[in-house]
Motif scaffolding. Structure first.
Motif, mmCIF file in Angstrom:
data_model
loop_
_atom_site.group_PDB
_atom_site.id
_atom_site.type_symbol
_atom_site.label_atom_id
_atom_site.label_comp_id
_atom_site.label_asym_id
_atom_site.label_seq_id
_atom_site.Cartn_x
_atom_site.Cartn_y
_atom_site.Cartn_z
ATOM 1 N N SER A 68 0.832 -1.210 0.000
ATOM 2 C CA SER A 68 0.000 0.000 0.000
ATOM 3 C C SER A 68 0.864 1.256 0.000
ATOM 4 O O SER A 68 0.350 2.370 -0.036
ATOM 5 C CB SER A 68 -0.948 0.006 1.202
ATOM 6 N N THR A 69 2.205 1.075 0.067
ATOM 7 C CA THR A 69 3.125 2.212 -0.044
ATOM 8 C C THR A 69 4.187 1.863 -1.090
ATOM 9 O O THR A 69 4.422 0.688 -1.386
ATOM 10 C CB THR A 69 3.833 2.507 1.295
ATOM 11 N N PHE A 70 4.851 2.897 -1.599
ATOM 12 C CA PHE A 70 5.913 2.660 -2.590
ATOM 13 C C PHE A 70 7.090 1.907 -1.971
ATOM 14 O O PHE A 70 7.749 1.122 -2.649
ATOM 15 C CB PHE A 70 6.367 3.980 -3.213
ATOM 16 N N THR A 77 9.267 -6.286 -4.040
ATOM 17 C CA THR A 77 9.784 -6.673 -5.360
ATOM 18 C C THR A 77 11.237 -7.124 -5.254
ATOM 19 O O THR A 77 11.634 -8.144 -5.823
ATOM 20 C CB THR A 77 9.667 -5.494 -6.355
ATOM 21 N N LYS A 78 12.025 -6.359 -4.502
ATOM 22 C CA LYS A 78 13.462 -6.663 -4.365
ATOM 23 C C LYS A 78 13.692 -7.998 -3.668
ATOM 24 O O LYS A 78 14.703 -8.672 -3.900
ATOM 25 C CB LYS A 78 14.148 -5.533 -3.592
ATOM 26 N N CYS A 109 4.504 3.030 -10.245
ATOM 27 C CA CYS A 109 4.636 1.613 -9.858
ATOM 28 C C CYS A 109 5.614 0.884 -10.785
ATOM 29 O O CYS A 109 6.429 0.076 -10.342
ATOM 30 C CB CYS A 109 3.278 0.923 -9.887
ATOM 31 N N GLN A 110 5.521 1.179 -12.087
ATOM 32 C CA GLN A 110 6.426 0.565 -13.063
ATOM 33 C C GLN A 110 7.880 0.957 -12.775
ATOM 34 O O GLN A 110 8.782 0.113 -12.773
ATOM 35 C CB GLN A 110 6.048 1.005 -14.483
ATOM 36 N N ALA A 111 8.104 2.258 -12.536
ATOM 37 C CA ALA A 111 9.468 2.752 -12.305
ATOM 38 C C ALA A 111 10.070 2.151 -11.035
ATOM 39 O O ALA A 111 11.241 1.742 -11.022
ATOM 40 C CB ALA A 111 9.450 4.278 -12.214
ATOM 41 N N ALA A 116 13.684 -1.803 -8.381
ATOM 42 C CA ALA A 116 13.862 -2.870 -7.383
ATOM 43 C C ALA A 116 14.435 -4.133 -8.037
ATOM 44 O O ALA A 116 15.321 -4.784 -7.465
ATOM 45 C CB ALA A 116 12.527 -3.178 -6.712
ATOM 46 N N ILE A 117 13.948 -4.472 -9.220
ATOM 47 C CA ILE A 117 14.468 -5.656 -9.926
ATOM 48 C C ILE A 117 15.939 -5.448 -10.278
ATOM 49 O O ILE A 117 16.776 -6.335 -10.094
ATOM 50 C CB ILE A 117 13.647 -5.951 -11.202
#
Length: 379
Positions: A68-70, A77-78, A109-111, A116-117
């Motif tokens: 729910s947060t960036f 993701t990381k 979200c994409q950025a 993170a990847i």
């Protein structure tokens, strides 16, 4: 890495058909809205891409978590094992979507997902600077639904409807995946005659021929995951060998496509040749009222004009009336028609045995099914 979680995405209303296809390949499934989820060995990626006729694409689930947060999106993701899938030089563009989520800015979200990847891959592959991204393609999608993030990689590349045989098409072509579904929703078998009186660019007859001869729909195309290092070459080789072994090229077929437009008949014939059915499917330019049926126990499967413009409604109703009049003399035949024309049954002349709601693209349609009275000796 023994097993992976795969997601076969499906058009609304086709989930159960896709699920049956996945089960027929030997995998246990969980059916959800717009997708079929299943655990399978890595070798399932080639097999499912080759064999699934009605799925839109096959995605590999990397992981899911609440965000729910960036910060939660970045850290979640990381924490996922991207290095298991994406090679050191792999290209990993990120697309996204967000539905009823706190994180509604898809571009942000994409950025964040991309960053993170990259951080994870640099750490795991021992790369100090920017990832090179010159190798195989891994299309990542971050999908947020009610604050749950789901991260997947597309294994298919071009959508699975792109079989590779369509050299031409009409104005509003039926997707190959939908055409295959229309055939699979009937009891048609290759021993029965099949006619599509509104064949357009020939998609239904061609898909029926592929089903009739058990030809894998992905046999003549390429997939994004063919270049992925974690999928061994032998899995692809085995999958293609299986497809070749299971094809029944000797199966006789009696499939006909007809249309009032002679240009479409030419396009259909060209597409059939490209698909390898040049001599197996008959094409005729004719009106529905001129349809002649000589055998019994056959099937009509069609996607006629819908008459969505007011000026077309009367003409379309007349086409349906003509079809009803012709088929009235052939009670052993089953008729399956996909249309958005709400008064179809009235125009056709009788109520359907069964109706099924389907979406042809974004158009809500009904699949009207009239079951034939089969004669003795019917297979």
């Amino acid at each position: 890495m023994q097993n992976v979680t795969l997601i076969a995405t499906a058009a609304m209303g086709l989930e159960s058909i896709v699920a049956n296809e996945v089960k027929s390949l030997g995998y246990e499934v969980q059916v959800e809205n717009g997708r079929v989820v299943f655990e399978a060995p890595i070798s399932a990626i080639p097999r499912c891409n080759l064999w699934l006729r009605t799925a839109d694409r096959v995605r590999l689930l990397v992981g899911k978590f609440n965000a729910s947060t960036f910060d939660e999106l970045f850290e979640g993701t990381k924490a996922l094992p991207w290095e298991n899938y994406i090679s050191e030089k792999g290209q990993f563009p990120v697309s996204g979507k967000s539905v009823q989520s706190t994180l509604y800015s898809v571009s942000d979200c994409q950025a964040i997902t991309k960053k993170a990847i990259a951080e994870r891959l640099k750490l795991k592959h021992g790369v100090a600077s920017k990832m090179p991204e010159t190798g195989a393609l891994y299309k990542v999608e971050v999908s947020l639904l009610k604050d749950e993030a789901m991260l997947t990689i597309d294994t298919s590349g071009a959508g699975l409807h792109k079989r590779g045989y369509r050299v031409g098409q009409g104005e509003a072509p039926l997707k190959e995946t939908m055409a295959a579904a229309l055939v699979l929703l009937t009891n048609w078998k290759p021993e029965y005659p099949l006619i599509d009186p509104f064949c357009g660019s020939g998609t239904i007859p061609i898909e029926a021929a592929m089903i009739g001869q058990n030809i894998a729909p992905g046999f003549n195309r390429e997939f994004a995951s063919e270049g992925w290092s974690f999928i061994k070459d032998k899995y692809w080789e085995t999958a293609f060998e299986e497809a070749e072994d299971k094809a029944n090229y000797d199966q006789q077929l009696e499939i006909t496509g007809s249309d009032i437009d002679h240009n479409l008949i030419k396009i259909s014939a060209d597409n059939a040749i490209e698909a390898g059915f040049g001599d197996l499917i008959s094409w005729k330019q004719m009106q529905v009222k001129d349809l002649t049926i000589k055998k019994e126990n056959g099937y009509i499967i069609g996607n006629p004009p819908y008459g969505q413009r007011l000026s077309d409604k009367d003409a379309v109703a007349k086409i349906y009336q003509d079809l009803g009049s012709v088929m009235d003399s052939h009670p052993s035949w089953s008729v399956y028609i996909l249309t958005a024309f709400e008064k179809f049954e009235k125009a056709y002349g009788k109520p359907a045995t069964k109706k099924r709601k389907l979406f042809n693209g974004f158009i809500r349609t009904d699949y009207y099914q009239y079951f034939g009275k089969k004669n003795k000796g019917d297979i």
